[in-house]
Design an enzyme around this catalytic site. Sequence first.
Site, PDB file in Angstrom:
ATOM      1  N   GLY B 250       0.836  -1.192   0.000  1.00 50.40           N
ATOM      2  CA  GLY B 250       0.000   0.000   0.000  1.00 50.40           C
ATOM      3  C   GLY B 250       0.869   1.241   0.000  1.00 50.40           C
ATOM      4  CB  ALA B 525      -5.148  -2.617  15.654  1.00 47.85           C
ATOM      5  NE  ARG B 641       6.581  -6.754  25.184  1.00 49.24           N
ATOM      6  CZ  ARG B 641       5.478  -6.722  25.945  1.00 49.24           C
ATOM      7  NH1 ARG B 641       4.908  -5.572  26.243  1.00 49.24           N
ATOM      8  NH2 ARG B 641       4.963  -7.833  26.411  1.00 49.24           N
ATOM      9  CG  ASN B 644       6.983 -12.093  14.753  1.00 49.15           C
ATOM     10  OD1 ASN B 644       8.151 -12.246  14.395  1.00 49.15           O
ATOM     11  ND2 ASN B 644       6.039 -12.971  14.455  1.00 49.15           N
ATOM     12  CE  LYS B 714       9.591   4.805  21.656  1.00 44.60           C
ATOM     13  NZ  LYS B 714      10.990   5.318  21.708  1.00 44.60           N
ATOM     14  N   GLY B 715       6.586   1.938  16.540  1.00 50.29           N
ATOM     15  CA  GLY B 715       6.178   1.520  15.195  1.00 50.29           C
ATOM     16  C   GLY B 715       7.424   1.295  14.375  1.00 50.29           C
ATOM     17  CB  VAL B 716       8.968  -1.453  13.077  1.00 50.90           C
ATOM     18  CG1 VAL B 716       9.324  -1.512  14.555  1.00 50.90           C
ATOM     19  CG2 VAL B 716       7.879  -2.460  12.728  1.00 50.90           C
ATOM     20  CD  GLU B 718       5.194   5.348   7.465  1.00 49.17           C
ATOM     21  OE1 GLU B 718       4.952   6.267   6.677  1.00 49.17           O
ATOM     22  OE2 GLU B 718       4.535   5.162   8.509  1.00 49.17           O
TER      23      GLU B 718
END
Lengths: 327, 752
Positions: B250, B525, B641, B644, B714-716, B718
């Site tokens: 996407g 989510a 954290r 996976n 957090k987020g991975v 981008e």
Amino acid sequence: MRDFSYLRATSVDAARQAAALPGAMLLAGGTTLIDLAKCGVAEPDTLVDITHLKGLDRIEIDERGAIIGALARMGHVADHDDIKSRFPAISEALWQAASAQIRNMATIGGNLMQRTRCPYFRDPSNFSACNKRVSGSGCSAIGGVTRGHAVLGTSDACIAMYPGDLATVLVAFDATVRLGDRHIRVDDFFLLPGTTPDREHAIEPGEMITAIEIPSSAAAHRSTYLKVRDRQSYEFAAASAAVGLELESDGRTIRDLRVALGGVATKPWRARAVEAALKGKVLEPEAVRAASLLAVEGAVDHGANHYKIELAPRVVARAILKMGETA
Amino acid sequence: MMLELGLNQQPAHTRQGSSIGQPLTRRDGFLKVTGTARYAADNHPPGMLYAVLAVSSIARGRVVSLDIEAAKAHSGVVEVMTPLNRPALAVDPDAKDHPFMFRLDLLQNDGVRYPNQSIAVVIAETLEAATEGAALLSPRYETLPARVGLDGGKSFVPRGVGVGNPAVQEKGDVEAGLESARTRIEAAYETPAQYHNAMEPHAIVAAWDGDQLSIDTPSQGLAMAQGRIAGLFGIAPRNVHIRSPFLGGGFGSKGMISGPQVLGILAARLVGRPVKLVLRREQMYGPVGHRAPARQTLRMGMDGEGRLTALSHHARTTSSTFDDFFEPAADASHTLYASPAIATSHDAVRLDTGTPLFMRAPGEATGSIALESAIDEAAHACGMDPLEFRLRNYAEVEPMTGKPFSSKALRECYEQAAEAFGWASRPLQPRRMRDADGFLTGWGMGTATFPALMFQAEARAVLRADGSGLMETGAQDMGQGAWTAFAQIAADGLGLDIDQVDFRAGSSDLPNAGIAGGSGHTATAGMAIHNAGAAVIARLADLATGNEASPLFGAGNEGVLARGGRLYRRDDESRGESYSEILARAGLAEIEGHGKGAPDPASQETYAKHAHGAVFAEVKVDPDLGQIRVTRLVGAFAAGRVINPRLVRSQYYGGMIWGVSFALHEEAVTDRRSGRIQNANLAEYHVPVNADVPSVEALLVHEDDPHVNALGIKGVGEIGITGTAGAVANAVWHATGVRPRRFPIRIEDLLG
């Protein structure tokens, strides 16, 4: 959809006869033709499928040279032991062409017939002017996006670059295209655009490529194909050189030299001036670099492709010097 | 919808106890490698017709005529949809109620405002007939000159950039800081327009049944798409049923429903039959967003120790003539390097292009390549190693706001990546390293950062009498591994092994999972799932602790642990019972709980929340031929954290490869006369092939963040593209001594 007829040829003669009819085209691997049909450049009325013809995929090699059948697959030829050992530049050019998937499908005859990547040529629905598609309609590329266009062999009518790798090697080693009984040198098979860029090959209706013949030579035996490009694979040449070298018994004087350029010209481009300047001379870097500049004599740029004029002689020099280093 | 798991498609690393943190293989991997995963365009409802877009050749003007008769006369063509017969919409496609409601081209008039804009839709019994019908329309136009390029119009300062940030921001006195500096640099960089080019084109299969609308289409934001479609057609959102189990990528281009997707729905409405519409590759260069080009200028001043005294970052960007999206490129300078004075600003011009949209770190990627290049120049100007320079200017608090970081393990990232790469032996000066083949070798680095965002999401959890669990949320898997990571969070949230949990996602009929974008999907989510699990476990605990027959009687909710399908007393783990026993005693077939995920406003106010990383690159450049190859990439990332590690590493790899792509490959090339993009295909619009990325290493740096959310995520998605693009550019400089000023870096830039 646009209807067309599909014929499966049962013999070379039947294929020739069928392909002689107006609107008929030969279909082999299909990697060019189907692509061009999708973008609206090729609009065949009849497809003559020759992939089932027997015996046209043979590779025969003896001391005189190699005969490669028109239906031999690119990948098969690239991986052929005798081609690799006796015509290394052919194998190297094929390995560096297209992608593994395309090489597994595309044939040698079809490879010669592949057409330019000029984006204006390939986009008839948005650019009606293209002398290669419709004679006399004009050239949309001149004045447009030209980074990939030719700097050699161009005309006011067309600056489209010939994109193939294999044919660049073939012109260097005086290969011949067999159109059944008629044989024609590869260098003569490809035509300059001049005022008729729509006519790209010296092939007549009813003719069909049956094989390519490459004569053996010491230069072909000691040969390489150097391809410079923006990414490592699946990419056309920014500039490329096919080079073959034969030295005198002193191991330093050039007896025979073959040089051809790809990625910079409107057809596979034999650089005879470079060859002539170096034959009989001692192979040393300064002389090679100086002579290599002759490869782009008469070159004309259209802006963004100017760098090819700078790059091509360097590629030639590198390839020659690399061959000089091999024992 | 539920993932149809194949029989031999059990997770490879099924284990007892905690699922979070385990490197499970993708639960949908088997379906994908066997070709049985059903993507949107794989659907063929009975009676379906094919729709093909006719798109504009010109960039600007209007359509004067279409040969509708010729198209309709073609065998198999059922209908041609044009502005004359397009079904009515409840909302003007040019209306804009909020900044993220983008204007759509839905045949509202005969105007043309960019190349490849939809001008008609041909609907036929076969794809071939529709394609030929579209060609037969032979449009004629009234053409106006195209406005092209970063100087293609009068510039202005946008009201906001990105998600509504101010276009101009300043802290301290930049001019004074520059004035007082011992060393100053000024540097400009140009980046091109880029197109998302997801492998899967935008596709839709739409079927109406009265006012019920059934849709298969890839979507990164099901609830937003549902709301937008419902609004356009004047029906209730619950009547719009969108299935999007898998996306073939996407990258932001499927975040909003696009015009062509809505045209597929309109076509189905017009003919009263299901319709499939799939964009051709070249049609993706226009109506589905892109990354706008940019020209950035940075000025930096440094004191005698190499400390920044001022940092100024200006970005010129572009948007369409009819809508607003401005890459917040200069904002990249807000968060990384400490400076007493920082000024960022943007201006823009309007061009005859489709509207730019979110694309792979929108703003962050563009800004990062310029900022990291300029930092490299500044380090060199100070005679310092680029890593030492970055550490000298390490931000202990967020530079622009002064807020403390919720967590920041960037030092550890620098250390670990530099060590793995072997950075310490790097010569300071360029053109000092050659390999055995004579290639110039260069080492460069960049700092990676991306905000830890959260949106809004909901989830529903069920525990069943047979001891199994169900978790539902309309999450979107666009290849990142949502099917797997969310099932892991669900398993832990329900206190079950992962094979005891049905996880349902990818449908708008499920609870709103928020958008899979902004690298915030797992956090958002994931928290909804976690909370839904906690809610249903609390209900279960109530049933047990309130019943005298239970060994847990009187323990109270807080006194109970859930694990492996059983509840235990916290103070005595020998006392417990299974979920089945509790539900059987209560005579219940199942119980359910609901949870939400959302950012915590209090901690938003207090903390700056970002993921960080450090990327080191090695390139080799042919000194005569200018050919550039990236030979090695090492990144280390700290992003809270890790749910996976296998999937997270894969996200970093992907991001780093996009960074290579940004530095060396991607560019949409426009014909300045027509305004058309001339390389709108995957042969000539380059992304790296495997051979372009021979060695990629991503290190996961441990980081506990108690503030971002309860799971510490957090987020991975981008962050990898940031840092990497600059690292490659800096490595090219280190190899050659030539500072890249425009991207992608080309052979001709290095021929010298």
